[in-house]
Design a protein around this motif. Structure first.
Motif, PDB file in Angstrom:
ATOM      1  N   UNK A   1      39.855  58.209  62.988  1.00 13.64           N
ATOM      2  CA  UNK A   1      40.747  58.326  64.209  1.00 13.64           C
ATOM      3  C   UNK A   1      40.632  57.089  64.915  1.00 13.64           C
ATOM      4  N   UNK A   2      39.254  56.328  65.026  1.00 13.36           N
ATOM      5  CA  UNK A   2      39.111  55.205  65.769  1.00 13.36           C
ATOM      6  C   UNK A   2      40.599  53.990  65.114  1.00 13.36           C
ATOM      7  N   UNK A   3      40.266  54.077  63.854  1.00 16.51           N
ATOM      8  CA  UNK A   3      41.391  53.202  63.077  1.00 16.51           C
ATOM      9  C   UNK A   3      42.758  53.552  63.589  1.00 16.51           C
ATOM     10  N   UNK A   4      43.112  54.893  63.734  1.00 12.04           N
ATOM     11  CA  UNK A   4      44.522  55.267  64.202  1.00 12.04           C
ATOM     12  C   UNK A   4      44.836  54.857  65.601  1.00 12.04           C
ATOM     13  N   UNK A   5      43.579  54.831  66.507  1.00 15.04           N
ATOM     14  CA  UNK A   5      43.887  54.355  67.849  1.00 15.04           C
ATOM     15  C   UNK A   5      43.993  53.252  68.007  1.00 15.04           C
ATOM     16  N   UNK A   6      43.682  52.342  66.997  1.00 12.60           N
ATOM     17  CA  UNK A   6      43.399  50.897  67.034  1.00 12.60           C
ATOM     18  C   UNK A   6      42.164  50.408  67.897  1.00 12.60           C
ATOM     19  N   UNK A   7      40.938  51.399  67.941  1.00 13.99           N
ATOM     20  CA  UNK A   7      39.663  51.042  68.589  1.00 13.99           C
ATOM     21  C   UNK A   7      38.840  50.628  67.351  1.00 13.99           C
ATOM     22  N   UNK A   8      39.059  49.447  67.092  1.00 13.36           N
ATOM     23  CA  UNK A   8      38.445  48.735  66.022  1.00 13.36           C
ATOM     24  C   UNK A   8      36.989  48.867  66.119  1.00 13.36           C
ATOM     25  N   UNK A   9      36.422  48.193  67.199  1.00 12.15           N
ATOM     26  CA  UNK A   9      35.208  48.387  67.651  1.00 12.15           C
ATOM     27  C   UNK A   9      34.472  49.761  67.238  1.00 12.15           C
ATOM     28  N   UNK A  10      34.834  50.528  67.707  1.00 10.91           N
ATOM     29  CA  UNK A  10      34.341  51.871  67.491  1.00 10.91           C
ATOM     30  C   UNK A  10      34.405  52.369  65.852  1.00 10.91           C
ATOM     31  N   UNK A  11      35.405  51.844  65.312  1.00 12.06           N
ATOM     32  CA  UNK A  11      35.621  52.099  63.891  1.00 12.06           C
ATOM     33  C   UNK A  11      34.488  51.262  63.038  1.00 12.06           C
ATOM     34  N   UNK A  12      34.518  50.135  63.541  1.00 14.68           N
ATOM     35  CA  UNK A  12      33.176  49.250  62.770  1.00 14.68           C
ATOM     36  C   UNK A  12      31.934  49.803  63.035  1.00 14.68           C
ATOM     37  N   UNK A  13      31.766  50.199  64.116  1.00 15.35           N
ATOM     38  CA  UNK A  13      30.283  50.690  64.635  1.00 15.35           C
ATOM     39  C   UNK A  13      30.017  52.005  63.842  1.00 15.35           C
ATOM     40  N   UNK A  14      31.119  52.872  63.707  1.00 16.92           N
ATOM     41  CA  UNK A  14      30.834  54.193  63.220  1.00 16.92           C
ATOM     42  C   UNK A  14      30.893  54.046  61.627  1.00 16.92           C
ATOM     43  N   UNK A  15      31.427  53.022  61.237  1.00 17.91           N
ATOM     44  CA  UNK A  15      31.282  52.797  59.685  1.00 17.91           C
ATOM     45  C   UNK A  15      29.944  51.953  59.348  1.00 17.91           C
ATOM     46  N   UNK A  16      29.366  51.252  60.353  1.00 18.44           N
ATOM     47  CA  UNK A  16      27.824  50.908  60.269  1.00 18.44           C
ATOM     48  C   UNK A  16      26.847  52.032  60.218  1.00 18.44           C
TER      49      UNK A  16
ATOM     50  N   UNK B   1      22.342  57.343  68.039  1.00 22.37           N
ATOM     51  CA  UNK B   1      22.680  58.145  66.842  1.00 22.37           C
ATOM     52  C   UNK B   1      21.946  57.900  65.634  1.00 22.37           C
ATOM     53  N   UNK B   2      22.387  56.651  65.287  1.00 22.45           N
ATOM     54  CA  UNK B   2      21.751  56.020  63.815  1.00 22.45           C
ATOM     55  C   UNK B   2      19.938  56.347  64.000  1.00 22.45           C
ATOM     56  N   UNK B   3      19.379  56.046  64.988  1.00 22.73           N
ATOM     57  CA  UNK B   3      17.886  56.041  65.196  1.00 22.73           C
ATOM     58  C   UNK B   3      17.667  57.348  65.005  1.00 22.73           C
ATOM     59  N   UNK B   4      18.263  58.533  65.658  1.00 24.16           N
ATOM     60  CA  UNK B   4      17.957  59.660  65.641  1.00 24.16           C
ATOM     61  C   UNK B   4      18.028  60.329  64.098  1.00 24.16           C
ATOM     62  N   UNK B   5      19.013  59.853  63.185  1.00 23.99           N
ATOM     63  CA  UNK B   5      18.912  60.145  61.889  1.00 23.99           C
ATOM     64  C   UNK B   5      17.836  59.791  60.980  1.00 23.99           C
ATOM     65  N   UNK B   6      17.062  58.920  61.503  1.00 20.81           N
ATOM     66  CA  UNK B   6      16.099  58.219  60.769  1.00 20.81           C
ATOM     67  C   UNK B   6      14.791  59.065  61.123  1.00 20.81           C
ATOM     68  N   UNK B   7      14.812  59.959  61.980  1.00 23.50           N
ATOM     69  CA  UNK B   7      13.659  60.779  62.735  1.00 23.50           C
ATOM     70  C   UNK B   7      13.055  61.787  61.411  1.00 23.50           C
ATOM     71  N   UNK B   8      11.945  62.353  61.601  1.00 26.48           N
ATOM     72  CA  UNK B   8      11.824  63.410  60.443  1.00 26.48           C
ATOM     73  C   UNK B   8      11.938  64.788  61.298  1.00 26.48           C
ATOM     74  N   UNK B   9      11.427  64.812  62.433  1.00 27.20           N
ATOM     75  CA  UNK B   9      11.791  66.146  63.162  1.00 27.20           C
ATOM     76  C   UNK B   9      12.967  66.395  63.578  1.00 27.20           C
ATOM     77  N   UNK B  10      13.444  67.687  63.497  1.00 26.50           N
ATOM     78  CA  UNK B  10      15.035  68.002  63.845  1.00 26.50           C
ATOM     79  C   UNK B  10      15.086  67.833  65.158  1.00 26.50           C
TER      80      UNK B  10
END
Length: 167
Positions: free
Chosen positions: A39-54, A108-117
């Protein structure tokens, strides 16, 4: 096209918070991130695309959190990942709203490294308003709708899975 990709990304992201196991949350989150990147690539929001890729790469690696190496070096790994996210975000900095994408992805990324849902849901709830602002400013209106729905979904999941008295 961007609107459709945003809506599909949102649906999968919403679904992730209704799942009980960390493993399933991660798998569905990876799918959602891929759709957001498109979606970000289609919109030309390169920063969002790269950060979401990371974020995509970090989410993929987070699946191995229980492996001995990752368990031993958990704090260092999170620190390095977040430092990389911030560094890349600052390199791609376009305007003040770039900071919203940086904060959103770090939470978001930090959240996914946590153990407790429960903690995953809480930190993801913190991330959602940052993405809402970034998406609105960049014209990702499907994702804006999704961000509102994500907030509602997380609150429902928190009530249903975390706070509701068990009988």
């Amino acid at each position: 096209m961007a609107f459709l990709l945003g809506i599909l990304a949102v649906i999968t992201f919403l679904l992730s918070f209704q799942l009980k196991s960390r493993r399933n949350i991660l798998i569905v989150n990876l799918t959602s991130r891929f759709l957001y990147i498109l979606q970000y690539l289609v919109l030309g929001a390169f920063e969002g695309a790269v950060l979401d890729f990371m974020g995509f790469l970090s989410s993929f690696v987070a699946r191995y959190k229980e492996k001995p190496f990752f368990a031993r070096h958990f704090i260092w790994i999170i620190g390095i990942i977040n430092l990389c996210l911030v560094a890349v975000g600052l390199v791609l900095y376009e305007n003040i709203f770039s900071l919203f994408a940086i904060f959103g992805i770090v939470f978001e990324v930090t959240a996914l490294w946590l153990t407790r849902e429960k903690n995953i849901r809480i930190l993801s709830l913190v991330a959602a308003p940052f993405w809402l602002v970034y998406n609105f400013v960049n014209g990702a209106y499907g994702s804006v709708i999704g961000n509102v729905l994500v907030i509602v979904s997380i609150l429902i999941a928190m009530f249903r899975l975390d706070f509701k008295k068990r009988t």
